[in-house]
Motif scaffolding. Sequence first.
Motif, mmCIF file in Angstrom:
data_model
loop_
_atom_site.group_PDB
_atom_site.id
_atom_site.type_symbol
_atom_site.label_atom_id
_atom_site.label_comp_id
_atom_site.label_asym_id
_atom_site.label_seq_id
_atom_site.Cartn_x
_atom_site.Cartn_y
_atom_site.Cartn_z
ATOM 1 N N LYS A 501 30.384 -15.786 -7.748
ATOM 2 C CA LYS A 501 30.881 -15.881 -6.366
ATOM 3 C C LYS A 501 31.973 -16.943 -6.306
ATOM 4 O O LYS A 501 31.953 -17.899 -7.094
ATOM 5 C CB LYS A 501 29.739 -16.304 -5.443
ATOM 6 C CG LYS A 501 28.656 -15.269 -5.263
ATOM 7 C CD LYS A 501 27.621 -15.841 -4.310
ATOM 8 C CE LYS A 501 26.489 -14.838 -4.084
ATOM 9 N NZ LYS A 501 25.426 -15.458 -3.298
ATOM 10 N N LYS A 602 38.605 -18.327 -1.581
ATOM 11 C CA LYS A 602 37.759 -17.127 -1.754
ATOM 12 C C LYS A 602 38.126 -16.352 -3.028
ATOM 13 O O LYS A 602 38.100 -15.121 -3.060
ATOM 14 C CB LYS A 602 37.832 -16.215 -0.517
ATOM 15 C CG LYS A 602 37.346 -16.935 0.744
ATOM 16 C CD LYS A 602 36.955 -15.980 1.821
ATOM 17 C CE LYS A 602 36.254 -16.592 3.004
ATOM 18 N NZ LYS A 602 36.145 -18.034 3.120
ATOM 19 N N PRO A 604 37.083 -16.068 -7.101
ATOM 20 C CA PRO A 604 36.079 -16.535 -8.073
ATOM 21 C C PRO A 604 36.723 -17.086 -9.359
ATOM 22 O O PRO A 604 37.851 -16.734 -9.700
ATOM 23 C CB PRO A 604 35.258 -15.278 -8.379
ATOM 24 C CG PRO A 604 36.167 -14.139 -8.082
ATOM 25 C CD PRO A 604 37.124 -14.590 -7.011
#
Length: 682
Positions: A501, A602, A604
């Motif tokens: 994530k 945002k 990864p």
Amino acid sequence: MESIDKEISLNAKLNTHFAGRVVRKDLTKKIKEGANVPVYVLEYLLGMYCATDDEDSINEGVERVKKILSDNFVRPDEAEKIKSKIRELGQYTVIDKLTVKLNEKKDFYEAEFSNLGLKGVAISSHYVKEFEKLLAGGIWCILKMNYFYDEEVRDASPFNISNLTPIQMPNLDMEEIFNGRRQFTKEEWIDVLLRSIGMEPTQLENNVKWHLLARMIPLVENNYNLCELGPRGTGKSHIYKEISPNSILVSGGQTTVANLFYNMASKKVGLVGLWDAVAFDEVAGITFKDKDGIQIMKDYMASGSFARGREEKNASASMVFVGNINQSVDVLLKTSHLFDPFPEAMAYDSAFFDRMHYYLPGWEIPKYRPEFFTNEYGFITDYIAEFFREMRKRSFSDSIDKYFNLGNNLNQRDVIAVRKTVSGLVKLLYPNGEYSKDDIEEILRYALVGRRRVKEQLKKIGGMEFYDVHFSYIHKENFEEEFVSVPEQGGGKLIPEGMGKPGHIYLVGHGETGMIGVFKIETEVVPGSGKFERTGLGSNREAKESINTAFNYFKANKKNISGTISVQNFDYLMHIQDLQGIGVTSQLSLAAFIAMCSGALKKPIQSQMVVLGSMSIGGTITKVEELASTLQVCFDAGAKKILLPMASAADIGTVPPELFAKFQISFYQNVEDAVFKALGVE
């Protein structure tokens, strides 16, 4: 109902194909509790009188065996009473252990009785020729004794032996075993072997069955070195003390080179020359009176020979080391290594442990409970002991070569260890040499795991010298390589495959304990008012400062990464995980900074990447300490990509080339460069 049918059919099969060679093991248990005789003596008698499946005959036989033991077995404290009986009755039958020596001055063989305490009793040479074991360590026998005192011959013993029947099997027909083995499936044969040593396989998990088989390898394989450490009460020494007349258990404590190897004064070889297996109970207590004891033991464990005086002596006894682990394996792995219970003189001697062919994980064997002991049929102990002894003359160490090659991480000692374990298990399971590729693969995987367990501990003791622990085997037909992992190391996949994530990052560094370990930072970026929260650091002040450095640098330099990053409108929640329990590292600043950028954008971090190096308050990059060991930890954890500071390029020469080649390495010059490379933005 089905399992009962299975038991009946297995018992029936044994009684059909090995008639007279099997015994019901609950009978042994019943009588053993009241008679202090070795199991193999007891079962010889049961085999004579109870080798049947007819209940009435069995009960009659048991009573007979009990009577024979009460009347004829010599208890040391009743020796004088028995001697008197022989004299008064003129003839009497006794059960005792007999050892024979040649008296060359008088040119006759003389016997010594273990419990009866008689010495110098003449024995006919034809018994000695027929049962050579009388001369090498002695045999339990049933003897008819006479008494005749001759005044003319003052120094001769009045006792003499009119008939001798050995209780240990004097000979064995191997063809009977080879042909009998064909009648059983692999699973059935494993059950038969386990029942023969008194265990009930239906109560045991598959891996436990294999561990119990591995305990038998030293009895079938020459010069095999086995180590088993685990909790108390799991029967670690039982097989070497009770089951085989060919092994000896040296209870913990002091031993000498003369006793174990060679006595220079009497010119006699010690225990390793007389027994098939020498087992040391309670390894923590092993000490040698002689300074060179451990050195001679290392020499013997590596080559099967040792030098004493001017000569080199050879022997084939296997060495078994059993002992207790007092804390949990997890704790031991985090704080020390799995050889820790050994005495101090050995505990950090990597060369000594490198000679271990297999480390049996005693903590995987449950503590013995009554239901683990069998009431079904198994081989008479003495029959199986002779089968084991006979198999020592054969070798199956090349059984791998038809189907597999071993991977390049195995050095010569590893290859020898794996081949010996495979050979031992093939002797036990497929004594007739009839096996398939799948059979060998199953054995090979088991052999590789036990040797890798040794190597993993050597890596902890000896460092980079033992970095190559990634054991594998290669199928000859399609060159496919398969790796094996050690269960207690967690399979080495701390860093999973696939994308993580945003805000999640792995790093490797020195923990509070000084050990190198893997850490994970998880960052959540949620709408808010610019708060920064951090958890998972406990009371580690240096780690907290390191994280604060990262956040302050992030606030001041976020624009250099992207104009879209905002601090005021979001809250940053960060959790630090110590994945191997070694205490949180203080080298968190750089990884924490990258994690914040990743969470804010945002985006990864690259899959299976580890970030190495840290930064100061002004953004100066510090290089990695102990680069080679750090990269080894990365590899063990499953990392494929490494982000490395340019400052560490000078240390690459300290890393074994094979290890360095396992990674895709990206070098970074400064903090911003590290962020872009971690996110895969060039």
